[in-house]
Write a protein that holds these residues in place. Structure first.
Motif, PDB file in Angstrom:
ATOM      1  N   MET A 195     -48.088 -18.458   2.856  1.00  0.00           N
ATOM      2  CA  MET A 195     -47.197 -19.052   3.818  1.00  0.00           C
ATOM      3  C   MET A 195     -45.790 -19.082   3.224  1.00  0.00           C
ATOM      4  O   MET A 195     -45.613 -19.398   2.057  1.00  0.00           O
ATOM      5  CB  MET A 195     -47.628 -20.481   4.145  1.00  0.00           C
ATOM      6  CG  MET A 195     -46.740 -21.142   5.161  1.00  0.00           C
ATOM      7  SD  MET A 195     -47.350 -22.758   5.625  1.00  0.00           S
ATOM      8  CE  MET A 195     -46.111 -23.772   4.858  1.00  0.00           C
ATOM      9  N   SER A 196     -44.822 -18.772   4.030  1.00  0.00           N
ATOM     10  CA  SER A 196     -43.438 -18.852   3.581  1.00  0.00           C
ATOM     11  C   SER A 196     -42.813 -20.139   4.099  1.00  0.00           C
ATOM     12  O   SER A 196     -43.246 -20.707   5.097  1.00  0.00           O
ATOM     13  CB  SER A 196     -42.645 -17.660   4.106  1.00  0.00           C
ATOM     14  OG  SER A 196     -42.487 -17.733   5.509  1.00  0.00           O
ATOM     15  N   ARG A 197     -41.791 -20.561   3.385  1.00  0.00           N
ATOM     16  CA  ARG A 197     -41.013 -21.729   3.807  1.00  0.00           C
ATOM     17  C   ARG A 197     -39.556 -21.442   3.486  1.00  0.00           C
ATOM     18  O   ARG A 197     -39.235 -20.944   2.417  1.00  0.00           O
ATOM     19  CB  ARG A 197     -41.433 -22.977   3.051  1.00  0.00           C
ATOM     20  CG  ARG A 197     -40.551 -24.175   3.405  1.00  0.00           C
ATOM     21  CD  ARG A 197     -40.633 -25.295   2.395  1.00  0.00           C
ATOM     22  NE  ARG A 197     -39.610 -26.287   2.691  1.00  0.00           N
ATOM     23  CZ  ARG A 197     -39.861 -27.552   2.981  1.00  0.00           C
ATOM     24  NH1 ARG A 197     -41.103 -27.993   3.005  1.00  0.00           N
ATOM     25  NH2 ARG A 197     -38.874 -28.380   3.232  1.00  0.00           N
ATOM     26  N   THR A 198     -38.698 -21.787   4.426  1.00  0.00           N
ATOM     27  CA  THR A 198     -37.272 -21.710   4.151  1.00  0.00           C
ATOM     28  C   THR A 198     -36.566 -22.927   4.716  1.00  0.00           C
ATOM     29  O   THR A 198     -36.913 -23.411   5.791  1.00  0.00           O
ATOM     30  CB  THR A 198     -36.633 -20.419   4.705  1.00  0.00           C
ATOM     31  OG1 THR A 198     -35.259 -20.407   4.331  1.00  0.00           O
ATOM     32  CG2 THR A 198     -36.755 -20.301   6.203  1.00  0.00           C
ATOM     33  N   ASP A 199     -35.583 -23.390   3.955  1.00  0.00           N
ATOM     34  CA  ASP A 199     -34.707 -24.469   4.389  1.00  0.00           C
ATOM     35  C   ASP A 199     -33.328 -23.915   4.747  1.00  0.00           C
ATOM     36  O   ASP A 199     -32.356 -24.665   4.844  1.00  0.00           O
ATOM     37  CB  ASP A 199     -34.579 -25.522   3.279  1.00  0.00           C
ATOM     38  CG  ASP A 199     -35.869 -26.284   3.084  1.00  0.00           C
ATOM     39  OD1 ASP A 199     -36.074 -27.282   3.796  1.00  0.00           O
ATOM     40  OD2 ASP A 199     -36.680 -25.887   2.240  1.00  0.00           O
ATOM     41  N   ALA A 200     -33.257 -22.602   4.938  1.00  0.00           N
ATOM     42  CA  ALA A 200     -31.973 -21.944   5.204  1.00  0.00           C
ATOM     43  C   ALA A 200     -31.319 -22.440   6.487  1.00  0.00           C
ATOM     44  O   ALA A 200     -30.095 -22.373   6.622  1.00  0.00           O
ATOM     45  CB  ALA A 200     -32.156 -20.425   5.252  1.00  0.00           C
ATOM     46  N   ARG A 201     -32.099 -22.941   7.422  1.00  0.00           N
ATOM     47  CA  ARG A 201     -31.512 -23.450   8.667  1.00  0.00           C
ATOM     48  C   ARG A 201     -30.541 -24.578   8.376  1.00  0.00           C
ATOM     49  O   ARG A 201     -29.474 -24.687   8.990  1.00  0.00           O
ATOM     50  CB  ARG A 201     -32.622 -23.928   9.629  1.00  0.00           C
ATOM     51  CG  ARG A 201     -32.122 -24.669  10.855  1.00  0.00           C
ATOM     52  CD  ARG A 201     -31.219 -23.764  11.692  1.00  0.00           C
ATOM     53  NE  ARG A 201     -30.596 -24.450  12.794  1.00  0.00           N
ATOM     54  CZ  ARG A 201     -29.344 -24.921  12.772  1.00  0.00           C
ATOM     55  NH1 ARG A 201     -28.611 -24.828  11.687  1.00  0.00           N
ATOM     56  NH2 ARG A 201     -28.826 -25.490  13.850  1.00  0.00           N
ATOM     57  N   ALA A 202     -30.866 -25.430   7.438  1.00  0.00           N
ATOM     58  CA  ALA A 202     -30.009 -26.569   7.118  1.00  0.00           C
ATOM     59  C   ALA A 202     -28.735 -26.143   6.395  1.00  0.00           C
ATOM     60  O   ALA A 202     -27.680 -26.745   6.589  1.00  0.00           O
ATOM     61  CB  ALA A 202     -30.775 -27.575   6.259  1.00  0.00           C
ATOM     62  N   VAL A 203     -28.810 -25.097   5.601  1.00  0.00           N
ATOM     63  CA  VAL A 203     -27.675 -24.673   4.792  1.00  0.00           C
ATOM     64  C   VAL A 203     -26.827 -23.622   5.504  1.00  0.00           C
ATOM     65  O   VAL A 203     -25.601 -23.647   5.419  1.00  0.00           O
ATOM     66  CB  VAL A 203     -28.163 -24.135   3.425  1.00  0.00           C
ATOM     67  CG1 VAL A 203     -27.005 -23.659   2.570  1.00  0.00           C
ATOM     68  CG2 VAL A 203     -28.976 -25.201   2.700  1.00  0.00           C
ATOM     69  N   TYR A 204     -27.482 -22.707   6.199  1.00  0.00           N
ATOM     70  CA  TYR A 204     -26.773 -21.619   6.876  1.00  0.00           C
ATOM     71  C   TYR A 204     -26.930 -21.779   8.390  1.00  0.00           C
ATOM     72  O   TYR A 204     -26.249 -22.570   8.998  1.00  0.00           O
ATOM     73  CB  TYR A 204     -27.292 -20.267   6.393  1.00  0.00           C
ATOM     74  CG  TYR A 204     -27.149 -20.106   4.897  1.00  0.00           C
ATOM     75  CD1 TYR A 204     -25.906 -19.867   4.316  1.00  0.00           C
ATOM     76  CD2 TYR A 204     -28.255 -20.208   4.056  1.00  0.00           C
ATOM     77  CE1 TYR A 204     -25.765 -19.746   2.941  1.00  0.00           C
ATOM     78  CE2 TYR A 204     -28.117 -20.082   2.682  1.00  0.00           C
ATOM     79  CZ  TYR A 204     -26.883 -19.858   2.135  1.00  0.00           C
ATOM     80  OH  TYR A 204     -26.751 -19.736   0.786  1.00  0.00           O
ATOM     81  N   ASP A 205     -27.850 -21.030   8.969  1.00  0.00           N
ATOM     82  CA  ASP A 205     -28.101 -21.128  10.403  1.00  0.00           C
ATOM     83  C   ASP A 205     -29.491 -20.580  10.698  1.00  0.00           C
ATOM     84  O   ASP A 205     -30.195 -20.111   9.803  1.00  0.00           O
ATOM     85  CB  ASP A 205     -27.025 -20.411  11.223  1.00  0.00           C
ATOM     86  CG  ASP A 205     -26.902 -18.935  10.896  1.00  0.00           C
ATOM     87  OD1 ASP A 205     -27.865 -18.328  10.359  1.00  0.00           O
ATOM     88  OD2 ASP A 205     -25.837 -18.355  11.186  1.00  0.00           O
ATOM     89  N   LEU A 206     -29.892 -20.643  11.942  1.00  0.00           N
ATOM     90  CA  LEU A 206     -31.231 -20.200  12.323  1.00  0.00           C
ATOM     91  C   LEU A 206     -31.417 -18.709  12.085  1.00  0.00           C
ATOM     92  O   LEU A 206     -32.476 -18.289  11.635  1.00  0.00           O
ATOM     93  CB  LEU A 206     -31.528 -20.553  13.783  1.00  0.00           C
ATOM     94  CG  LEU A 206     -32.938 -20.197  14.252  1.00  0.00           C
ATOM     95  CD1 LEU A 206     -33.987 -20.989  13.464  1.00  0.00           C
ATOM     96  CD2 LEU A 206     -33.088 -20.450  15.736  1.00  0.00           C
ATOM     97  N   ASP A 207     -30.396 -17.904  12.377  1.00  0.00           N
ATOM     98  CA  ASP A 207     -30.523 -16.451  12.171  1.00  0.00           C
ATOM     99  C   ASP A 207     -30.837 -16.128  10.717  1.00  0.00           C
ATOM    100  O   ASP A 207     -31.672 -15.265  10.431  1.00  0.00           O
ATOM    101  CB  ASP A 207     -29.248 -15.731  12.623  1.00  0.00           C
ATOM    102  CG  ASP A 207     -29.063 -15.768  14.130  1.00  0.00           C
ATOM    103  OD1 ASP A 207     -30.071 -15.926  14.857  1.00  0.00           O
ATOM    104  OD2 ASP A 207     -27.910 -15.644  14.587  1.00  0.00           O
ATOM    105  N   GLU A 208     -30.177 -16.812   9.796  1.00  0.00           N
ATOM    106  CA  GLU A 208     -30.448 -16.582   8.364  1.00  0.00           C
ATOM    107  C   GLU A 208     -31.863 -17.028   8.007  1.00  0.00           C
ATOM    108  O   GLU A 208     -32.560 -16.358   7.247  1.00  0.00           O
ATOM    109  CB  GLU A 208     -29.419 -17.324   7.501  1.00  0.00           C
ATOM    110  CG  GLU A 208     -29.668 -17.190   6.011  1.00  0.00           C
ATOM    111  CD  GLU A 208     -29.586 -15.758   5.474  1.00  0.00           C
ATOM    112  OE1 GLU A 208     -30.165 -15.516   4.394  1.00  0.00           O
ATOM    113  OE2 GLU A 208     -28.968 -14.881   6.110  1.00  0.00           O
ATOM    114  N   ALA A 209     -32.303 -18.151   8.570  1.00  0.00           N
ATOM    115  CA  ALA A 209     -33.664 -18.631   8.299  1.00  0.00           C
ATOM    116  C   ALA A 209     -34.695 -17.630   8.807  1.00  0.00           C
ATOM    117  O   ALA A 209     -35.690 -17.343   8.130  1.00  0.00           O
ATOM    118  CB  ALA A 209     -33.875 -20.000   8.934  1.00  0.00           C
TER     119      ALA A 209
END
Length: 149
Positions: free
Chosen positions: A1-15
């Motif tokens: 399973m993958s997990r990313t918190d990129a939405r909080a730091v960048y945006d949804l597209d990056e996540a």
């Protein structure tokens, strides 16, 4: 399973882009933390239409609380509520302490408590006591006697 918190730091597209790279590397489930609204949850589903998704429902968090039926329709196969019980317990604890401070007793709060017997059943006290009895001094002495024979 993958997990990313990129939405909080960048945006949804990056996540989503990061999650696609994780998927290409072998992740068979996707967890994008903290989508901000139903549109974002839908976009995640659209980006991963045949991939099981995970949603994190935190009361007061960034993601709006969404019922599990709706999340299931959007492809979310795992939905966690990691703080719900903690928040409920803290709320009840706070009310109990306020009652105790105000009245000097917990008597008026008993109707909002589990009973002694139900609590013991809930925590499996009978099973704990049974296991403990297997190792009390009497049983252990008999066991040791068979080993010495």
């Amino acid at each position: 399973m993958s997990r990313t918190d990129a939405r909080a730091v960048y945006d949804l597209d990056e996540a989503i882009a990061r999650s696609k790279r994780y998927q290409a590397a072998g992740a068979d489930m996707v967890f994008i933390e903290a989508p901000r609204n139903l549109d974002e949850l839908t976009k995640i589903h659209e980006a991963f239409p045949n991939t099981p998704l995970m949603a994190n429902m935190i009361e007061g968090g960034k993601t709006p609380l969404t019922d599990t039926a709706k999340l299931r329709d959007l492809g979310f196969r795992i939905v966690v509520y990691p703080t719900a019980m903690t928040y409920a317990r803290a709320f009840a604890d706070e009310q109990l302490v306020e009652t105790l401070i105000q009245t000097g007793s917990t008597k008026s709060y008993e109707d909002r408590m589990i009973t002694f017997d139900k609590f013991n059943h809930f925590v499996g006290l009978d099973q704990v006591n049974a296991r403990e009895a297997q190792y009390d001094a009497k049983h252990m002495a008999a066991e040791l006697a068979t080993l010495k024979a």
